[in-house]
Design a protein around this motif. Structure first.
Motif, PDB file in Angstrom:
ATOM      1  N   ALA A 124       0.822  -1.212   0.000  1.00  0.00           N
ATOM      2  CA  ALA A 124       0.000   0.000   0.000  1.00  0.00           C
ATOM      3  C   ALA A 124       0.853   1.258   0.000  1.00  0.00           C
ATOM      4  O   ALA A 124       0.471   2.272  -0.598  1.00  0.00           O
ATOM      5  N   THR A 125       2.003   1.222   0.662  1.00  0.00           N
ATOM      6  CA  THR A 125       2.889   2.389   0.634  1.00  0.00           C
ATOM      7  C   THR A 125       3.314   2.692  -0.793  1.00  0.00           C
ATOM      8  O   THR A 125       3.228   3.838  -1.257  1.00  0.00           O
ATOM      9  N   GLN A 126       3.763   1.677  -1.516  1.00  0.00           N
ATOM     10  CA  GLN A 126       4.201   1.939  -2.890  1.00  0.00           C
ATOM     11  C   GLN A 126       3.038   2.346  -3.788  1.00  0.00           C
ATOM     12  O   GLN A 126       3.184   3.226  -4.642  1.00  0.00           O
ATOM     13  N   LEU A 127       1.873   1.754  -3.604  1.00  0.00           N
ATOM     14  CA  LEU A 127       0.720   2.146  -4.407  1.00  0.00           C
ATOM     15  C   LEU A 127       0.395   3.620  -4.196  1.00  0.00           C
ATOM     16  O   LEU A 127       0.087   4.347  -5.146  1.00  0.00           O
ATOM     17  N   GLY A 128       0.475   4.084  -2.942  1.00  0.00           N
ATOM     18  CA  GLY A 128       0.226   5.489  -2.665  1.00  0.00           C
ATOM     19  C   GLY A 128       1.250   6.386  -3.315  1.00  0.00           C
ATOM     20  O   GLY A 128       0.921   7.447  -3.860  1.00  0.00           O
ATOM     21  N   VAL A 129       2.522   5.965  -3.271  1.00  0.00           N
ATOM     22  CA  VAL A 129       3.594   6.742  -3.909  1.00  0.00           C
ATOM     23  C   VAL A 129       3.372   6.821  -5.412  1.00  0.00           C
ATOM     24  O   VAL A 129       3.454   7.898  -6.023  1.00  0.00           O
ATOM     25  N   LEU A 130       3.091   5.699  -6.038  1.00  0.00           N
ATOM     26  CA  LEU A 130       2.915   5.668  -7.491  1.00  0.00           C
ATOM     27  C   LEU A 130       1.744   6.537  -7.936  1.00  0.00           C
ATOM     28  O   LEU A 130       1.814   7.219  -8.963  1.00  0.00           O
ATOM     29  N   THR A 131       0.665   6.524  -7.169  1.00  0.00           N
ATOM     30  CA  THR A 131      -0.482   7.350  -7.524  1.00  0.00           C
ATOM     31  C   THR A 131      -0.155   8.826  -7.410  1.00  0.00           C
ATOM     32  O   THR A 131      -0.464   9.622  -8.306  1.00  0.00           O
ATOM     33  N   ASP A 132       0.511   9.221  -6.333  1.00  0.00           N
ATOM     34  CA  ASP A 132       0.744  10.649  -6.134  1.00  0.00           C
ATOM     35  C   ASP A 132       1.853  11.185  -7.026  1.00  0.00           C
ATOM     36  O   ASP A 132       1.811  12.353  -7.427  1.00  0.00           O
ATOM     37  N   VAL A 133       2.846  10.369  -7.358  1.00  0.00           N
ATOM     38  CA  VAL A 133       3.988  10.866  -8.126  1.00  0.00           C
ATOM     39  C   VAL A 133       3.761  10.765  -9.635  1.00  0.00           C
ATOM     40  O   VAL A 133       4.024  11.717 -10.375  1.00  0.00           O
ATOM     41  N   VAL A 134       3.285   9.621 -10.101  1.00  0.00           N
ATOM     42  CA  VAL A 134       3.142   9.448 -11.554  1.00  0.00           C
ATOM     43  C   VAL A 134       1.704   9.168 -11.993  1.00  0.00           C
ATOM     44  O   VAL A 134       1.460   8.897 -13.163  1.00  0.00           O
ATOM     45  N   GLY A 135       0.757   9.230 -11.061  1.00  0.00           N
ATOM     46  CA  GLY A 135      -0.644   9.068 -11.426  1.00  0.00           C
ATOM     47  C   GLY A 135      -1.082   7.644 -11.679  1.00  0.00           C
ATOM     48  O   GLY A 135      -2.224   7.410 -12.101  1.00  0.00           O
ATOM     49  N   GLY A 137      -2.755   4.310 -11.218  1.00  0.00           N
ATOM     50  CA  GLY A 137      -3.867   3.871 -10.387  1.00  0.00           C
ATOM     51  C   GLY A 137      -4.845   4.974 -10.007  1.00  0.00           C
ATOM     52  O   GLY A 137      -5.838   4.711  -9.329  1.00  0.00           O
ATOM     53  N   LEU A 138      -4.589   6.190 -10.452  1.00  0.00           N
ATOM     54  CA  LEU A 138      -5.480   7.299 -10.098  1.00  0.00           C
ATOM     55  C   LEU A 138      -6.885   7.056 -10.632  1.00  0.00           C
ATOM     56  O   LEU A 138      -7.880   7.374  -9.968  1.00  0.00           O
ATOM     57  N   ASP A 139      -6.968   6.477 -11.835  1.00  0.00           N
ATOM     58  CA  ASP A 139      -8.276   6.235 -12.435  1.00  0.00           C
ATOM     59  C   ASP A 139      -9.045   5.109 -11.756  1.00  0.00           C
ATOM     60  O   ASP A 139     -10.220   4.887 -12.054  1.00  0.00           O
ATOM     61  N   GLU A 140      -8.388   4.408 -10.822  1.00  0.00           N
ATOM     62  CA  GLU A 140      -9.051   3.334 -10.090  1.00  0.00           C
ATOM     63  C   GLU A 140      -9.712   3.852  -8.809  1.00  0.00           C
ATOM     64  O   GLU A 140     -10.441   3.111  -8.141  1.00  0.00           O
ATOM     65  N   LEU A 141      -9.466   5.102  -8.455  1.00  0.00           N
ATOM     66  CA  LEU A 141      -9.975   5.664  -7.208  1.00  0.00           C
ATOM     67  C   LEU A 141     -11.201   6.524  -7.463  1.00  0.00           C
ATOM     68  O   LEU A 141     -11.391   7.074  -8.552  1.00  0.00           O
TER      69      LEU A 141
END
Length: 209
Positions: A124-135, A137-141
């Motif tokens: 979950a830490t890496q998923l949060g980083v990936l979403t905030d830095v490079v977007g 998984g953003l479309d999954e939220l």
């Protein structure tokens, strides 16, 4: 903010918040809070059950190594942050296993392909980083929840500020970024930087063949 994205109300969380606020810039502080919230949303979406307190500490400490190297050794900034996080938890009596989980989450947050196969807090830490830095998984939220998170923790000029602070945190130790995504950032922003490639390491090793 809906219950799914609430910050845990514990003494450890409050202390981590103030510690990281003092150690980092506002840009990295708000980034770290968004990493926690996005990571938690992804975990719930995927059916993972991270310990919210451990996930929060990992998210908050994941970038402190950019501003505060842990020791005199030149090591990856991710390891600096992981060392800070482990000490923070150990000093507060957390079990060694919990501290090691958080250490691993911070240490591996820029390593592709591995954290997703590990404990929920690490993934979950890496998923949060990936979403905030490079977007990623953003479309999954849920857009409403994303808007609420960004409203509470504004991005501002995050893209440029994040890159700038990454370069400033690593320009004196560029070789520690070898093999990580940060090598790309340094090569882009530091003219004339010449990294030792893996091919050069293999061909220049002590072996005759």
């Amino acid at each position: 903010m809906q219950e799914i994205t609430e910050i845990p109300r514990t003494a450890t969380v409050a202390e981590a918040t103030e510690r990281v606020r003092a150690m980092t810039s506002p840009v990295l502080f708000h980034h770290s809070r968004r990493v926690y919230l996005f990571g938690l949303l992804h975990a719930r979406r995927l059916g993972l059950r991270p310990d919210p307190e451990l996930l929060y500490v990992a998210a908050m400490f994941h970038d402190v190594g950019l501003a505060h190297p842990f020791s005199g050794e030149e090591q990856r900034f991710e390891v600096d942050g992981a060392d800070h996080a482990r000490t923070f938890l150990s000093d507060r009596g957390f079990p060694a296993a919990a501290a090691e989980t958080v250490w691993t989450a911070v240490a591996l947050h820029t390593t592709p392909g591995v954290p997703g196969r590990m404990a929920p807090e690490i993934a979950a830490t890496q998923l949060g980083v990936l979403t905030d830095v490079v977007g990623l998984g953003l479309d999954e939220l849920d857009p409403g929840q994303v808007e609420e998170i960004v409203g509470a923790h504004p991005r501002g000029d995050f893209k440029n500020e994040f890159l700038r602070q990454t370069v400033e945190g690593l320009r004196h130790r560029p070789e520690t970024a070898n093999g990580t995504v940060n090598a790309d950032i340094l090569e882009h922003f530091l003219p004339g930087l010449r990294r030792t490639t893996t091919v050069e390491r293999v061909l220049g090793s002590a072996w005759p063949s």
